[in-house]
Design an enzyme around this catalytic site. Structure first.
Site, short mmCIF file in Angstrom:
data_model
loop_
_atom_site.label_atom_id
_atom_site.label_comp_id
_atom_site.label_asym_id
_atom_site.label_seq_id
_atom_site.Cartn_x
_atom_site.Cartn_y
_atom_site.Cartn_z
N GLY A 305 -4.80 11.22 -66.87
CA GLY A 305 -5.95 11.50 -66.02
C GLY A 305 -7.04 12.26 -66.52
O GLY A 305 -7.75 12.51 -65.60
N LYS A 306 -6.87 12.81 -67.51
CA LYS A 306 -7.97 13.61 -67.90
C LYS A 306 -9.39 12.90 -68.51
O LYS A 306 -10.36 13.64 -68.35
CB LYS A 306 -7.50 14.61 -69.36
N ILE A 307 -9.36 11.67 -68.73
CA ILE A 307 -10.66 10.99 -69.23
C ILE A 307 -10.60 9.54 -68.30
O ILE A 307 -9.47 8.95 -68.19
CB ILE A 307 -10.38 10.63 -70.75
#
Length: 373
Positions: A305-307
């Site tokens: 879910g970071k990018i």
């Protein structure tokens, strides 16, 4: 007879002009960096100048490796901040400690990596690969920090951003007294309202001096909870206002993770609907196949879910030494994009935190309502 066009061959023809020696750095990147990691650097430079520096994008920079001792704080990072191209920073404490040397009038010198380190130790010389400096530089910088840490305004718990902002004011005062200008990243960040965080505040000589003063009863403590929430608040504010978030990573390590974990903090931990950072530019020499965070790709970051998965085309990894890539990218950005208005995020910390708290409360209420159905 016209040959049938191959659908796999759609890129521009490789047909660069001869290098004359009169090109600017930006022109050289555009014209001659056409393949391999040269092409990745060109793609990164264009991503930076054409997308990441749009007015509605908040740009974070993570800094690892001994970049400030090599002068890159002065030559690259300060000009980027002055142009409004870097809005907040996560750095190793070591980079900030060595940065302070320059602001308080101490010197570091070109040396050689082929030195006899036993002899250097006997002669009081400290080496960072091919950078030499006198051992007294460490002692004088320690004394500077310990004097500051003892002041009344530091006798409480605070985020590392507040600590660095307050230290930056004293470094700037020393610069002015010595007739220096923009030698220290910390002093410049104070001037421009750029918050600077350290993901591991005890892992540097700054943290070591804070710990030493604690033995004397000093009350300064670093609030790591505030650091986690403030950085998440910066990203949430950018996204909730309809803007975008960009990450520019130099090296990897803890600062890279601390910067990127802002999105899992928003989504996974706080339960606020979000998709991830929009732009990703990294300069690293780390391989992805060892499983280390420093080499982890933006595609892998999507799974956390970071990018934002929809933004993967807007991610670039340039496998290059940051001491080579950063000056080139800085020159390109300054040549190809006009300065932006400073966002001065440090000045808005209370407002940003209030916005994150509201979103967190609302997400909790939504979860409770859903559970009652």
């Amino acid at each position: 007879m016209t040959a049938k066009k191959n659908p796999h061959i759609t890129g521009p023809r490789i047909n660069p002009p001869a290098i004359t020696g009169k090109e600017t750095a930006a022109d050289l990147i555009d014209r001659a960096f056409l393949a391999y990691n040269g092409a990745r650097l060109r793609e990164g430079a264009r991503l930076l100048a054409e997308r990441m520096l749009a007015d509605d994008v908040t740009v974070a920079l993570s800094v690892t490796g001994a970049l400030t001792p090599a002068g890159l704080g002065m030559s690259a990072i300060i000009p980027l901040m002055a142009a409004g191209f870097v809005d907040w920073i996560v750095s190793t404490g070591a980079n900030l400690y060595h940065d302070a040397h320059f602001g308080i009038g101490l010197s570091m010198h070109a040396g050689t990596w082929q030195a006899d380190d036993v002899e250097l130790r006997e002669k009081g010389v400290v080496r960072i690969y091919d950078i030499f400096f006198d051992y007294s530089v460490l002692l004088d910088t320690d004394a500077f920090f310990r004097e500051i840490i003892a002041l009344p305004e530091f006798q409480r718990t605070m985020s590392t951003a507040e600590f660095h902002w307050r230290v930056g004011r004293y470094v700037r005062a020393r610069e002015e007294k010595l007739g220096l200008e923009r030698r220290s990243l910390l002093a410049a960040a104070h001037e421009f309202g750029v918050p600077v965080y350290t993901s591991s505040p005890g892992d540097s000589s700054i943290g070591m001096n804070v710990a030493a003063k604690a033995l004397e009863g000093n009350n300064l403590q670093f609030d790591v909870n505030a650091d986690v929430n403030e950085t998440a608040a910066i990203v949430w504010d950018a996204k909730s206002r309809g803007g975008k978030s960009a990450v520019w990573i130099l090296g990897g390590g803890s600062p890279k993770n601390f910067l990127l974990q802002t999105e899992p903090q928003i989504q996974e931990v706080l339960g606020i609907a979000e998709k991830g950072h929009d732009y990703f530019l990294a300069c690293t020499d780390a391989r992805p196949d060892t499983g280390g965070l420093s080499g982890a790709t933006p595609a892998e970051a999507v799974s956390w879910g970071k990018i934002d998965p929809d933004q993967l085309p807007c991610t670039v990894i340039c496998y290059a030494d940051s001491t080579i890539a950063l000056p080139l990218l800085t020159a390109y950005a300054l040549a190809r994009h006009a300065p932006r208005k400073l966002k001065r995020l440090y000045d808005r910390r209370d407002e940003l935190m209030a916005g994150l708290k509201r979103a967190y409360t609302e997400s909790g209420r939504a979860a409770q309502a859903e559970a009652k159905k």
